[in-house]
Design a protein around this motif. Structure first.
Motif, PDB file in Angstrom:
ATOM      1  N   THR A  83      53.124   1.884   6.254  1.00 21.22           N
ATOM      2  CA  THR A  83      54.446   1.898   7.095  1.00 21.22           C
ATOM      3  C   THR A  83      55.481   2.938   6.272  1.00 21.22           C
ATOM      4  O   THR A  83      56.485   3.105   6.718  1.00 21.22           O
ATOM      5  CB  THR A  83      55.018   0.450   6.862  1.00 21.22           C
ATOM      6  N   VAL A  84      55.159   3.553   5.089  1.00 19.89           N
ATOM      7  CA  VAL A  84      55.887   4.349   4.346  1.00 19.89           C
ATOM      8  C   VAL A  84      55.563   5.803   4.927  1.00 19.89           C
ATOM      9  O   VAL A  84      56.382   6.577   5.364  1.00 19.89           O
ATOM     10  CB  VAL A  84      55.694   4.358   3.009  1.00 19.89           C
ATOM     11  N   HIS A 146      54.222  -5.106   3.365  1.00 20.29           N
ATOM     12  CA  HIS A 146      54.440  -4.140   4.713  1.00 20.29           C
ATOM     13  C   HIS A 146      53.861  -4.849   5.627  1.00 20.29           C
ATOM     14  O   HIS A 146      52.764  -4.015   6.289  1.00 20.29           O
ATOM     15  CB  HIS A 146      54.347  -2.778   4.245  1.00 20.29           C
ATOM     16  N   TRP A 181      64.969  -3.917   4.607  1.00 18.52           N
ATOM     17  CA  TRP A 181      64.750  -3.015   5.891  1.00 18.52           C
ATOM     18  C   TRP A 181      63.411  -2.243   5.928  1.00 18.52           C
ATOM     19  O   TRP A 181      62.397  -2.194   6.084  1.00 18.52           O
ATOM     20  CB  TRP A 181      65.511  -1.955   6.412  1.00 18.52           C
ATOM     21  N   THR A 182      63.276  -1.700   4.697  1.00 14.91           N
ATOM     22  CA  THR A 182      62.135  -0.711   4.203  1.00 14.91           C
ATOM     23  C   THR A 182      62.086  -0.937   2.697  1.00 14.91           C
ATOM     24  O   THR A 182      62.123   0.054   1.904  1.00 14.91           O
ATOM     25  CB  THR A 182      62.225   0.878   4.742  1.00 14.91           C
ATOM     26  N   ASN A 184      60.587  -1.239  -1.050  1.00 12.55           N
ATOM     27  CA  ASN A 184      59.456  -0.234  -1.770  1.00 12.55           C
ATOM     28  C   ASN A 184      59.360  -1.057  -3.008  1.00 12.55           C
ATOM     29  O   ASN A 184      58.103  -1.704  -3.163  1.00 12.55           O
ATOM     30  CB  ASN A 184      60.161   0.940  -1.765  1.00 12.55           C
ATOM     31  N   ASN A 198      65.270  -0.018  -0.853  1.00  8.27           N
ATOM     32  CA  ASN A 198      64.846   0.274   0.583  1.00  8.27           C
ATOM     33  C   ASN A 198      64.832   1.721   0.571  1.00  8.27           C
ATOM     34  O   ASN A 198      65.591   2.454   0.427  1.00  8.27           O
ATOM     35  CB  ASN A 198      65.702  -0.138   1.654  1.00  8.27           C
ATOM     36  N   HIS A 200      64.232   4.013   2.976  1.00 11.87           N
ATOM     37  CA  HIS A 200      64.604   4.703   4.330  1.00 11.87           C
ATOM     38  C   HIS A 200      65.606   3.924   4.993  1.00 11.87           C
ATOM     39  O   HIS A 200      65.782   2.862   5.120  1.00 11.87           O
ATOM     40  CB  HIS A 200      63.639   5.220   5.484  1.00 11.87           C
ATOM     41  N   LYS A 203      63.548   3.891  10.146  1.00 10.47           N
ATOM     42  CA  LYS A 203      62.273   3.100  10.053  1.00 10.47           C
ATOM     43  C   LYS A 203      61.292   3.854  10.910  1.00 10.47           C
ATOM     44  O   LYS A 203      61.360   4.009  12.013  1.00 10.47           O
ATOM     45  CB  LYS A 203      62.288   1.686  10.320  1.00 10.47           C
TER      46      LYS A 203
END
Length: 427
Positions: A83-84, A146, A181-182, A184, A198, A200, A203
């Motif tokens: 998802t990254v 993720h 949200w994102t 890591n 996060n 980013h 997304k």
């Protein structure tokens, strides 16, 4: 008069934006570097890539030096689900957490069973671990997941186990929050207080063009948040208190405690490590009160940075990607290879070109194109940064994601985002 004013405004704007423009120009130049043009570095007297037949696609490695055990976050399914990087082919392959007692010559990494405290097996599917951290005093394991159903922060109770039977981590709670949200990387300040990045604002799963633009232009969309967990006796679905502490960090990635009052944060697309002063909440504050972060300084690196860690001597260890083109090519090729394998599994015949690609797939699995950049960051008396490269290139090990070191044991470990095995070096 108006012409002179317009010129002055234009020159002033260029002067204001020049640091960002200069950074982008240098970043574009680095983006074009191929692995064969890198100056190879290997600072280790001895090295070995261990467990190539067992470990694959390991993002994070955490050391619990007191017990000389390494905890690894690996995901063979990353070839189909990342998802990254923006790979959404198939989320069904679940990731695995491992423990490995690295000073025992007979030990091999063993999977950690993730169990619900009452219902047995908890994570059997839709588990895609990225950043992990361990709070030894409380025996708490933190994992950014993720998953296909959305990103979560997983909290598990775990103690490394070297006896008979399997190592088990009991699931405590799952945290879902709009501000996570994102997710890591993360670091625990206590059993209930976590700093999390996060990477980013946009997304990539929902808006690929804007997410790509954010990455390519190093737009300041990432942040660092503080997560205050509910008390241990709270219901399993009790919400966390999430507060944003630092904003405007392009591709905000790795995070580590340099010391008790300094937090280091890696920005991938600014190719930098920033130091922040960590200020605890005032005495007498409620338990959920977050600390604060105050920016100090930034140090740039000749690679696109990933995870960071700190050894017992307070040295900052940084992993990165010196050839993003090669990394992107690896990601694309893995997708192509898996599509070919799926076609073969269905009973379909491959044409001549596909058979040639199949051979390239086998070769890429043995020798990852994406290069490694592993280095140590220290600071001179005047505060200026000093980089010491430890491992650079892809001839020994590729796609570095994390560097960790047990300084007392004299061992350094490098994990590979799209690599097989774990690099172990002795300086």
């Amino acid at each position: 008069m108006l012409g002179k004013l317009s010129t002055a405004v234009f020159l002033g704007l260029v002067a204001f934006l020049w640091p960002q423009i200069s950074l982008l120009l240098e970043t574009q130049k680095l983006s074009a570097i191929t692995p064969d043009k890198l100056t190879k570095v290997n600072a280790f007297k001895e090295h070995e890539v261990k467990f190539r037949d067992l470990l694959k696609n390991c993002e994070d490695v955490i050391l619990v030096e007191e017990q000389q055990v390494a905890l690894l976050s690996c995901d063979t399914g990353r070839d189909n689900w990342n998802t990254v990087m923006g790979t959404f082919r198939d989320p069904s392959g679940a990731g695995v957490l491992y423990q490995w007692f690295y000073t025992d010559p007979d030990a091999v990494p063993s999977p950690i069973a993730l169990e619900h405290p009452t219902n047995g097996s908890y994570f059997t599917t839709d588990f895609h671990p990225l950043g992990i951290e361990y709070h030894a005093p409380s025996g708490t394991l933190f994992v950014t997941n993720h998953a296909a159903h959305g990103p979560t922060l997983e909290i598990l109770s775990f103690k490394p186990w070297s006896g008979f039977g399997r190592a088990v981590a009991k699931h405590v709670r799952t945290i879902r929050d709009p501000s996570i949200w994102t997710p890591n990387s993360l670091i625990p300040l206590s059993a209930t207080s976590i700093l999390l990045t996060n990477d980013h604002f946009f997304k990539i799963r929902f808006n690929r063009p804007l997410a790509r633009t954010e990455t390519q232009l190093a737009l300041p969309g990432g942040n660092v948040v503080h997560v205050s967990l509910p008390p241990a006796d709270a219901p399993a679905d009790a919400p966390a208190n999430v507060t944003t502490l630092a904003r405007g960090i392009p591709f905000c990635n790795g995070i580590a405690l340099l010391n008790s009052s300094t937090v280091a944060v890696a920005s991938t697309t600014r190719r930098s490590v920033s130091l922040y002063e960590l200020v605890p909440p005032p005495a007498g504050s409620p338990a959920w009160t977050p600390p604060s972060l105050s920016f100090r300084t930034e140090s740039h690196a000749p690679a696109f940075l990933d995870n960071i860690s700190t050894d017992q001597n307070g040295r900052l260890l940084v992993a990165g990607h010196p050839s993003v083109g090669a990394l992107s090519a690896t990601v694309a090729q893995r997708i192509t290879c898996n599509e070919l394998r799926a076609k073969q599994a269905s009973g379909a015949n491959l044409d001549e070109a596909e058979h040639a690609t199949e051979k390239e797939c086998d070769e890429e699995e043995k020798h990852v194109k994406a290069a490694t950049w592993a280095a140590e960051l220290s600071f001179k008396e005047d505060g200026s940064p000093m980089w010491r490269e430890l491992l650079v290139g892809n001839d020994i090990y590729g796609s570095s994601a994390t560097v960790a070191r047990d300084a007392k044991a004299g061992l350094t470990f490098v994990s590979g985002l799209y690599e097989r095995g774990l690099f172990v070096g002795k300086e």
